[in-house]
Scaffold this active site. Structure first.
Site, PDB file in Angstrom:
ATOM      1  N   ASN A   8      -0.167  -7.933  -6.614  1.00 53.70           N
ATOM      2  CA  ASN A   8       0.018  -7.649  -8.041  1.00 53.70           C
ATOM      3  C   ASN A   8       1.518  -7.559  -8.318  1.00 53.70           C
ATOM      4  O   ASN A   8       2.161  -6.594  -7.927  1.00 53.70           O
ATOM      5  CB  ASN A   8      -0.686  -6.321  -8.374  1.00 53.70           C
ATOM      6  CG  ASN A   8      -0.410  -5.847  -9.789  1.00 53.70           C
ATOM      7  OD1 ASN A   8       0.044  -6.635 -10.637  1.00 53.70           O
ATOM      8  ND2 ASN A   8      -0.693  -4.583 -10.058  1.00 53.70           N
ATOM      9  N   LYS A  10       2.956  -7.127 -11.086  1.00 55.55           N
ATOM     10  CA  LYS A  10       3.257  -6.271 -12.252  1.00 55.55           C
ATOM     11  C   LYS A  10       4.247  -7.000 -13.176  1.00 55.55           C
ATOM     12  O   LYS A  10       4.217  -8.244 -13.237  1.00 55.55           O
ATOM     13  CB  LYS A  10       3.793  -4.917 -11.800  1.00 55.55           C
ATOM     14  CG  LYS A  10       2.922  -4.257 -10.743  1.00 55.55           C
ATOM     15  CD  LYS A  10       3.242  -2.804 -10.533  1.00 55.55           C
ATOM     16  CE  LYS A  10       2.472  -2.283  -9.346  1.00 55.55           C
ATOM     17  NZ  LYS A  10       2.468  -0.853  -9.246  1.00 55.55           N
ATOM     18  N   HIS A  93      -6.266  -0.926 -14.133  1.00 51.86           N
ATOM     19  CA  HIS A  93      -5.180  -0.480 -13.251  1.00 51.86           C
ATOM     20  C   HIS A  93      -4.656   0.857 -13.762  1.00 51.86           C
ATOM     21  O   HIS A  93      -4.630   1.098 -14.973  1.00 51.86           O
ATOM     22  CB  HIS A  93      -4.065  -1.530 -13.233  1.00 51.86           C
ATOM     23  CG  HIS A  93      -3.041  -1.277 -12.186  1.00 51.86           C
ATOM     24  ND1 HIS A  93      -2.040  -0.350 -12.352  1.00 51.86           N
ATOM     25  CD2 HIS A  93      -2.870  -1.792 -10.943  1.00 51.86           C
ATOM     26  CE1 HIS A  93      -1.289  -0.329 -11.256  1.00 51.86           C
ATOM     27  NE2 HIS A  93      -1.781  -1.192 -10.381  1.00 51.86           N
ATOM     28  N   GLU A 165      -7.543   2.953  -5.823  1.00 52.50           N
ATOM     29  CA  GLU A 165      -6.094   3.116  -5.866  1.00 52.50           C
ATOM     30  C   GLU A 165      -5.760   4.541  -6.318  1.00 52.50           C
ATOM     31  O   GLU A 165      -5.631   4.782  -7.544  1.00 52.50           O
ATOM     32  CB  GLU A 165      -5.475   2.118  -6.850  1.00 52.50           C
ATOM     33  CG  GLU A 165      -5.681   0.681  -6.455  1.00 52.50           C
ATOM     34  CD  GLU A 165      -4.541  -0.200  -6.947  1.00 52.50           C
ATOM     35  OE1 GLU A 165      -3.949  -0.896  -6.118  1.00 52.50           O
ATOM     36  OE2 GLU A 165      -4.230  -0.174  -8.151  1.00 52.50           O
ATOM     37  N   SER A 214       0.871   1.811  -2.095  1.00 52.59           N
ATOM     38  CA  SER A 214       1.976   1.752  -1.124  1.00 52.59           C
ATOM     39  C   SER A 214       1.608   0.999   0.151  1.00 52.59           C
ATOM     40  O   SER A 214       2.057   1.363   1.251  1.00 52.59           O
ATOM     41  CB  SER A 214       2.471   3.157  -0.766  1.00 52.59           C
ATOM     42  OG  SER A 214       2.949   3.815  -1.917  1.00 52.59           O
ATOM     43  N   GLY A 235       1.010  -3.927  -4.437  1.00 55.68           N
ATOM     44  CA  GLY A 235       1.931  -4.012  -5.567  1.00 55.68           C
ATOM     45  C   GLY A 235       3.334  -4.329  -5.086  1.00 55.68           C
ATOM     46  O   GLY A 235       3.665  -5.479  -4.778  1.00 55.68           O
ATOM     47  N   GLY A 236       4.162  -3.291  -4.978  1.00 55.81           N
ATOM     48  CA  GLY A 236       5.575  -3.458  -4.645  1.00 55.81           C
ATOM     49  C   GLY A 236       5.838  -4.375  -3.455  1.00 55.81           C
ATOM     50  O   GLY A 236       6.723  -5.245  -3.518  1.00 55.81           O
TER      51      GLY A 236
HETATM   52  C1  PEP Z   1      -0.686  -1.625  -7.483  1.00 55.57           C
HETATM   53  O1  PEP Z   1       0.094  -1.937  -8.353  1.00 55.57           O
HETATM   54  O2  PEP Z   1      -1.874  -1.923  -7.613  1.00 55.57           O
HETATM   55  C2  PEP Z   1      -0.188  -0.922  -6.300  1.00 55.57           C
HETATM   56  C3  PEP Z   1      -1.059  -0.495  -5.437  1.00 55.57           C
HETATM   57  O3  PEP Z   1       1.162  -0.748  -6.202  1.00 55.57           O
HETATM   58  P1  PEP Z   1       1.978  -0.368  -4.874  1.00 55.57           P
HETATM   59  O4  PEP Z   1       1.462  -1.222  -3.752  1.00 55.57           O
HETATM   60  O5  PEP Z   1       3.403  -0.678  -5.214  1.00 55.57           O
HETATM   61  O6  PEP Z   1       1.746   1.078  -4.609  1.00 55.57           O
END
Ligand code: PEP
Length: 256
Positions: A8, A10, A93, A165, A214, A235-236
């Site tokens: 993702n 974002k 989300h 999540e 994360s 995500g990141g």
């Molecule tokens: C997400 O955006 O769904 C997510 C889990 O972000 P991150 O991996 O950065 O925590």
């Protein structure tokens, strides 16, 4: 069941940057039949990337969408418009819930709208840090699962993916903490029980449950080995191409 690795992006990457990323990712990742690699760039990148992607190798997801097919809904993109461009759509989300105020009633309509348009919703659910601290995790998860799926029939349940999540584990959350495999296992078991009680054992077992929060190459293997976890929503870490490729390779090794 396949293992899902979903990136993702974002609100990151220009269309050009997303296109270069996809080009490199397509080159680096072989065609793994048991791993479903999915990337979710910004809405503006979906059309060009849909022409560029090799759908045998990986798929596209939208980060959001709207359940009305057309009409006076300024700024929205309908699932009917997304159909043909993407196979998946992320719905509910935590950033949509907490920054944009989406509630379970709204999310429920989106999930049903996506299914109606033959897109697979990736329904995100998860408790906040304070909900966990007050012992409300099970109630929050139950409300979000049953609320989000309220308009999905048992026959259509296998067209849905859930992503657990916990908000406190998402990297953009202030003072985010990494979830332990034990914490994830407990909630994933609960989600599966809610599905079994509501829709029956057979169909409940067909629903992929992903974990997100994360995720990086250092914890991906441990998370993928949690019983009942069928993939990761990243995500990141998905913004770093080499890291995302490593996570895909780890998924391949774990699923072998
Ligand atoms: C997400 O955006 O769904 C997510 C889990 O972000 P991150 O991996 O950065 O925590």
């Amino acid at each position: 069941m396949k293992t899902y690795i979903v990136g993702n992006f974002k609100l990151n990457f220009t269309v050009g940057e997303a296109s270069i990323y996809l080009h490199k990712l397509l080159k680096a990742v072989p065609n793994y039949r048991d791993i479903e690699v999915v990337v979710a760039p910004s809405t503006v990148a979906l059309q060009p990337l849909s022409l560029q992607i090799d759908r045998h190798k990986m798929k596209l997801a939208a980060q959001n969408g709207f359940y009305r097919d057309f009409g006076a809904y300024t700024g929205e993109t309908s699932f009917s418009q997304l159909r043909g461009l993407v196979d998946y759509v992320i719905i509910g989300h935590s950033e949509r819930r907490h920054i944009f105020g989406e509630d379970d009633k709204f999310i429920q309509k989106k999930v049903a709208g996506a299914v109606r348009n033959k897109l697979t919703p990736i329904l995100c659910i998860g408790e906040t840090e304070s909900e966990r601290a007050f012992g409300e995790t099970a109630d929050v998860i139950r409300d979000q699962v049953l609320g989000g799926l309220a308009d999905v029939s048992a026959e259509d349940l296998d067209k849905v993916i859930l992503a657990y999540e916990p908000v406190w584990a998402i990297s953009s959350t202030k003072a985010a903490k990494e979830a332990t495999p034990g914490e994830i296992a407990e909630v994933v078991k609960l989600i599966r029980e809610i599905l079994k009680d509501t829709y029956g054992v057979k169909v409940a077992e067909k629903v992929p449950i992903l974990f997100g929060g994360s995720v990086k190459k250092t914890n991906a293997g441990a998370y993928l080995m949690v019983p009942g976890v069928n993939g990761l929503l990243v995500g990141g870490a998905s913004l770093i191409l080499s890291e995302f490729i490593d996570i895909i390779e780890i998924a391949k090794r774990v699923s072998a």
